[in-house]
Design a protein around this motif. Structure first.
Motif, PDB file in Angstrom:
ATOM      1  N   VAL A  93       0.847  -1.205   0.000  1.00 56.11           N
ATOM      2  CA  VAL A  93       0.000   0.000   0.000  1.00 56.11           C
ATOM      3  C   VAL A  93       0.878   1.249   0.000  1.00 56.11           C
ATOM      4  O   VAL A  93       1.809   1.356   0.795  1.00 56.11           O
ATOM      5  CB  VAL A  93      -0.946   0.047   1.228  1.00 56.11           C
ATOM      6  N   ALA A  94       0.546   2.182  -0.909  1.00 58.22           N
ATOM      7  CA  ALA A  94       1.285   3.451  -0.994  1.00 58.22           C
ATOM      8  C   ALA A  94       0.311   4.611  -1.080  1.00 58.22           C
ATOM      9  O   ALA A  94      -0.834   4.453  -1.524  1.00 58.22           O
ATOM     10  CB  ALA A  94       2.205   3.449  -2.213  1.00 58.22           C
ATOM     11  N   VAL A  95       0.775   5.782  -0.663  1.00 60.62           N
ATOM     12  CA  VAL A  95       0.010   7.021  -0.828  1.00 60.62           C
ATOM     13  C   VAL A  95       0.949   8.043  -1.474  1.00 60.62           C
ATOM     14  O   VAL A  95       2.092   8.192  -1.057  1.00 60.62           O
ATOM     15  CB  VAL A  95      -0.586   7.518   0.513  1.00 60.62           C
ATOM     16  N   LYS A  96       0.458   8.697  -2.517  1.00 64.93           N
ATOM     17  CA  LYS A  96       1.329   9.573  -3.321  1.00 64.93           C
ATOM     18  C   LYS A  96       0.757  10.974  -3.449  1.00 64.93           C
ATOM     19  O   LYS A  96      -0.417  11.154  -3.752  1.00 64.93           O
ATOM     20  CB  LYS A  96       1.533   8.953  -4.713  1.00 64.93           C
ATOM     21  N   CYS A  97       1.635  11.947  -3.257  1.00 60.29           N
ATOM     22  CA  CYS A  97       1.327  13.360  -3.481  1.00 60.29           C
ATOM     23  C   CYS A  97       1.465  13.644  -4.984  1.00 60.29           C
ATOM     24  O   CYS A  97       2.158  12.924  -5.700  1.00 60.29           O
ATOM     25  CB  CYS A  97       2.327  14.189  -2.682  1.00 60.29           C
ATOM     26  N   ALA A  98       0.811  14.695  -5.459  1.00 58.55           N
ATOM     27  CA  ALA A  98       0.942  15.070  -6.876  1.00 58.55           C
ATOM     28  C   ALA A  98       2.377  15.501  -7.176  1.00 58.55           C
ATOM     29  O   ALA A  98       3.045  16.109  -6.332  1.00 58.55           O
ATOM     30  CB  ALA A  98      -0.027  16.201  -7.206  1.00 58.55           C
ATOM     31  N   THR A  99       2.851  15.160  -8.378  1.00 55.88           N
ATOM     32  CA  THR A  99       4.236  15.449  -8.774  1.00 55.88           C
ATOM     33  C   THR A  99       4.278  16.137 -10.141  1.00 55.88           C
ATOM     34  O   THR A  99       3.364  16.005 -10.940  1.00 55.88           O
ATOM     35  CB  THR A  99       5.056  14.142  -8.850  1.00 55.88           C
ATOM     36  N   ILE A 100       5.388  16.839 -10.384  1.00 59.80           N
ATOM     37  CA  ILE A 100       5.597  17.523 -11.662  1.00 59.80           C
ATOM     38  C   ILE A 100       6.131  16.526 -12.694  1.00 59.80           C
ATOM     39  O   ILE A 100       7.060  15.785 -12.417  1.00 59.80           O
ATOM     40  CB  ILE A 100       6.622  18.674 -11.504  1.00 59.80           C
ATOM     41  N   THR A 101       5.518  16.534 -13.887  1.00 59.55           N
ATOM     42  CA  THR A 101       6.133  15.868 -15.045  1.00 59.55           C
ATOM     43  C   THR A 101       6.792  16.992 -15.846  1.00 59.55           C
ATOM     44  O   THR A 101       6.101  17.847 -16.398  1.00 59.55           O
ATOM     45  CB  THR A 101       5.085  15.125 -15.891  1.00 59.55           C
ATOM     46  N   PRO A 102       8.134  17.024 -15.905  1.00 62.23           N
ATOM     47  CA  PRO A 102       8.791  18.216 -16.465  1.00 62.23           C
ATOM     48  C   PRO A 102       8.613  18.399 -17.966  1.00 62.23           C
ATOM     49  O   PRO A 102       8.535  17.425 -18.715  1.00 62.23           O
ATOM     50  CB  PRO A 102      10.269  17.997 -16.113  1.00 62.23           C
ATOM     51  N   ASN A 103       8.503  19.676 -18.361  1.00 64.96           N
ATOM     52  CA  ASN A 103       8.548  20.079 -19.773  1.00 64.96           C
ATOM     53  C   ASN A 103       9.768  21.004 -19.930  1.00 64.96           C
ATOM     54  O   ASN A 103      10.580  21.132 -19.014  1.00 64.96           O
ATOM     55  CB  ASN A 103       7.242  20.777 -20.178  1.00 64.96           C
ATOM     56  N   ALA A 104       9.899  21.639 -21.077  1.00 66.61           N
ATOM     57  CA  ALA A 104      11.080  22.483 -21.344  1.00 66.61           C
ATOM     58  C   ALA A 104      11.222  23.612 -20.314  1.00 66.61           C
ATOM     59  O   ALA A 104      12.330  23.900 -19.836  1.00 66.61           O
ATOM     60  CB  ALA A 104      10.986  23.057 -22.753  1.00 66.61           C
ATOM     61  N   ALA A 105      10.086  24.228 -19.932  1.00 64.51           N
ATOM     62  CA  ALA A 105      10.133  25.331 -18.955  1.00 64.51           C
ATOM     63  C   ALA A 105      10.635  24.842 -17.594  1.00 64.51           C
ATOM     64  O   ALA A 105      11.401  25.523 -16.910  1.00 64.51           O
ATOM     65  CB  ALA A 105       8.737  25.950 -18.813  1.00 64.51           C
ATOM     66  N   ARG A 106      10.214  23.644 -17.205  1.00 65.60           N
ATOM     67  CA  ARG A 106      10.640  23.067 -15.921  1.00 65.60           C
ATOM     68  C   ARG A 106      12.127  22.691 -15.944  1.00 65.60           C
ATOM     69  O   ARG A 106      12.795  22.719 -14.913  1.00 65.60           O
ATOM     70  CB  ARG A 106       9.822  21.810 -15.593  1.00 65.60           C
ATOM     71  N   MET A 107      12.638  22.323 -17.113  1.00 66.56           N
ATOM     72  CA  MET A 107      14.075  22.014 -17.256  1.00 66.56           C
ATOM     73  C   MET A 107      14.910  23.196 -16.790  1.00 66.56           C
ATOM     74  O   MET A 107      15.872  23.041 -16.043  1.00 66.56           O
ATOM     75  CB  MET A 107      14.414  21.713 -18.725  1.00 66.56           C
ATOM     76  N   ASP A 108      14.497  24.401 -17.228  1.00 64.90           N
ATOM     77  CA  ASP A 108      15.219  25.624 -16.845  1.00 64.90           C
ATOM     78  C   ASP A 108      14.958  25.986 -15.386  1.00 64.90           C
ATOM     79  O   ASP A 108      15.883  26.293 -14.634  1.00 64.90           O
ATOM     80  CB  ASP A 108      14.794  26.800 -17.749  1.00 64.90           C
ATOM     81  N   GLU A 109      13.680  25.927 -14.996  1.00 63.25           N
ATOM     82  CA  GLU A 109      13.285  26.347 -13.639  1.00 63.25           C
ATOM     83  C   GLU A 109      14.014  25.528 -12.565  1.00 63.25           C
ATOM     84  O   GLU A 109      14.446  26.068 -11.551  1.00 63.25           O
ATOM     85  CB  GLU A 109      11.761  26.168 -13.484  1.00 63.25           C
ATOM     86  N   TYR A 110      14.143  24.216 -12.784  1.00 62.42           N
ATOM     87  CA  TYR A 110      14.747  23.334 -11.769  1.00 62.42           C
ATOM     88  C   TYR A 110      16.174  22.903 -12.128  1.00 62.42           C
ATOM     89  O   TYR A 110      16.752  22.083 -11.427  1.00 62.42           O
ATOM     90  CB  TYR A 110      13.866  22.095 -11.563  1.00 62.42           C
ATOM     91  N   ASP A 111      16.710  23.447 -13.232  1.00 63.53           N
ATOM     92  CA  ASP A 111      18.066  23.123 -13.680  1.00 63.53           C
ATOM     93  C   ASP A 111      18.265  21.597 -13.739  1.00 63.53           C
ATOM     94  O   ASP A 111      19.151  21.021 -13.108  1.00 63.53           O
ATOM     95  CB  ASP A 111      19.098  23.769 -12.737  1.00 63.53           C
ATOM     96  N   LEU A 112      17.406  20.934 -14.502  1.00 68.56           N
ATOM     97  CA  LEU A 112      17.374  19.469 -14.541  1.00 68.56           C
ATOM     98  C   LEU A 112      18.464  18.898 -15.436  1.00 68.56           C
ATOM     99  O   LEU A 112      18.826  19.491 -16.444  1.00 68.56           O
ATOM    100  CB  LEU A 112      16.007  18.978 -15.048  1.00 68.56           C
ATOM    101  N   LYS A 113      18.930  17.700 -15.064  1.00 69.98           N
ATOM    102  CA  LYS A 113      19.927  16.994 -15.887  1.00 69.98           C
ATOM    103  C   LYS A 113      19.288  16.488 -17.176  1.00 69.98           C
ATOM    104  O   LYS A 113      19.912  16.439 -18.219  1.00 69.98           O
ATOM    105  CB  LYS A 113      20.485  15.797 -15.112  1.00 69.98           C
ATOM    106  N   GLU A 114      18.032  16.037 -17.059  1.00 70.52           N
ATOM    107  CA  GLU A 114      17.281  15.625 -18.255  1.00 70.52           C
ATOM    108  C   GLU A 114      15.787  15.758 -17.981  1.00 70.52           C
ATOM    109  O   GLU A 114      15.374  16.001 -16.850  1.00 70.52           O
ATOM    110  CB  GLU A 114      17.638  14.193 -18.674  1.00 70.52           C
ATOM    111  N   MET A 115      14.993  15.611 -19.029  1.00 73.06           N
ATOM    112  CA  MET A 115      13.542  15.767 -18.872  1.00 73.06           C
ATOM    113  C   MET A 115      12.976  14.437 -18.345  1.00 73.06           C
ATOM    114  O   MET A 115      12.593  13.562 -19.110  1.00 73.06           O
ATOM    115  CB  MET A 115      12.902  16.138 -20.213  1.00 73.06           C
ATOM    116  N   TRP A 116      12.966  14.298 -17.020  1.00 71.49           N
ATOM    117  CA  TRP A 116      12.559  13.033 -16.403  1.00 71.49           C
ATOM    118  C   TRP A 116      11.133  12.666 -16.768  1.00 71.49           C
ATOM    119  O   TRP A 116      10.276  13.530 -16.965  1.00 71.49           O
ATOM    120  CB  TRP A 116      12.708  13.124 -14.877  1.00 71.49           C
TER     121      TRP A 116
END
Length: 398
Positions: A69-92
């Motif tokens: 059993v798990a409980v999950k909070c909402a999460t971001i699926t990154p797009n190009a704007a999120r790549m910059d905002e969070y300085d991501l290594k790749e678009m997870w």
């Protein structure tokens, strides 16, 4: 007051933005004062997913296999704007997609019905649960633009090199084609998840495709469901006093509109995508939708059906007041706690989950609610509360 004890932990998957803020408020005000909360915690916030090269998402899914059993909070699926905002290594990738693939699950979504938030379809009295197959079809489609006259064929080459061919179309000018697929194993998992969930919730199950037109593709879905039902579930359904039936998708749509609700409607991937939005919108709000991923092996992952409420989060960061609806997130927790209690034989935990849901619904029905519900309620002069006030109003009732 002695806190309710838990014997087995829940897998807790924290998330992003405004829903992460609500997550902590819910734990602080509605859960930890009453429960000796045991969780195995995974931070699925985008920053931490980036730091771990998304390994944390895989670990959380494997932990769900262990604890069930798990409980999950909402999460971001990154797009190009999120790549910059969070300085991501790749678009997870989407964490939900990753978890779904590891657990081989089916998503069940149902509206939370509250007096004063009336469905647009006047005869809907009970929730309609959409069961959406989460693999293949148009989502794994391969597409091609046809530049001009010519022949398009479907070709299958077996391991031994032998081939089967089907003519798609003889083009006399430009056009388009699309190839899509599914896997018998995935369809069988989808069927078993649906049958198990129907037995779990004691609801009738409908399944619908377009087998009259798609005599091999859709018909295979129909056949696999029927074979599994006849072999494994017929007696169980009769004993539970529930019904499984198959109908055409167009017939199902017509029946749904005239029904009272109170059943599970299983849909192929695209149909489920579209119909779950129709059902949630007609019942009032995505913030009033439960969502649970169920695997045929008996793993359950509860979450809210909506996103991270980015706009409210930016307001919150500026110190501005927000009125964010936390109902779906509260119900993700209550669903997970109830299932944990059920699997562990912990009656106290199950009863607490029931009381938490009742306190939430009673708060809204008494006229106290967040702004999104105040805009659509039939209750006169609703009391509009901010994000924290709403959770504290539920805590008072609890």
């Amino acid at each position: 007051m002695e806190k309710i004890k838990m014997t087995t932990p829940l897998v807790e998957m924290d998330g992003d933005e405004m829903t992460r803020i609500l997550w902590k408020m819910i734990k602080d005000n509605l859960l930890e004062p009453y429960i000796d909360l045991k969780t195995e915690y995974y931070d699925l916030g985008l920053q931490h997913r980036n730091e771990t090269n998304d390994q944390v998402t895989i670990d959380s899914a494997n932990a769900t296999k262990k604890y069930k059993v798990a409980v999950k909070c909402a999460t971001i699926t990154p797009n190009a704007a999120r790549m910059d905002e969070y300085d991501l290594k790749e678009m997870w990738k989407s964490p939900n997609g990753t978890i779904r693939a590891i657990l081989d699950g089916t998503v069940f979504r149902a509206p939370i019905v509250v007096k004063g938030i009336e469905p647009c379809v006047k005869n809907w009295k009970k929730p309609i649960t959409i069961a959406r197959h989460a693999y293949g079809d148009v989502y794994k489609g391969t597409e091609m633009k046809i530049p001009g006259a010519g022949k398009a064929e479907l070709v299958y080459t077996a391991e031994d090199g032998t081939q089967q061919k089907e003519l798609i179309h003889e083009f006399d000018g430009p056009g388009i084609i699309q190839g899509m697929h599914n896997i018998s194993k995935s369809i069988a998992s989808f069927a078993r998840s649906c049958f198990n969930y129907a037995l779990d919730t004691k609801q009738d199950l409908w399944f619908a495709t377009k087998d009259t037109i798609s005599k091999k593709y859709d018909h295979t879905f129909k056949d696999i469901f029927q074979e599994i039902y006849d072999a494994e579930y017929d007696e169980k359904f009769k004993k539970a006093g529930i019904v499984y039936f198959y109908t055409l998708i167009d017939d199902a749509v017509a029946r749904v509109m005239k029904s009272e609700g109170g059943y599970i409607w299983a849909c192929k991937n695209y149909d489920g995508d579209v119909m779950s939005d129709m059902v949630s919108s007609a019942f009032g709000s995505l913030a009033m939708m439960t969502s649970v991923l169920v695997s045929p092996e008996g793993y359950y992952e509860y979450e809210a059906a909506h996103g991270t409420v980015q706009r409210h989060y930016y307001k919150h960061l500026k110190g501005e007041e927000t009125s964010t609806n936390s109902v779906a997130t509260i119900f993700a927790w209550s669903g997970a706690l109830r299932k944990r209690g059920e699997l562990d034989g912990n009656k106290e935990l199950m009863e607490f989950a029931d009381r938490l849901e009742k306190a939430t619904i009673d708060t809204i029905e008494s006229g106290s609610m967040t702004k999104d519900l105040a805009l659509i309620t039939t209750i006169e002069n609703p009391n509009v509360l901010n994000s924290e006030e709403f959770i504290k109003a539920i805590a008072e009732r609890l």
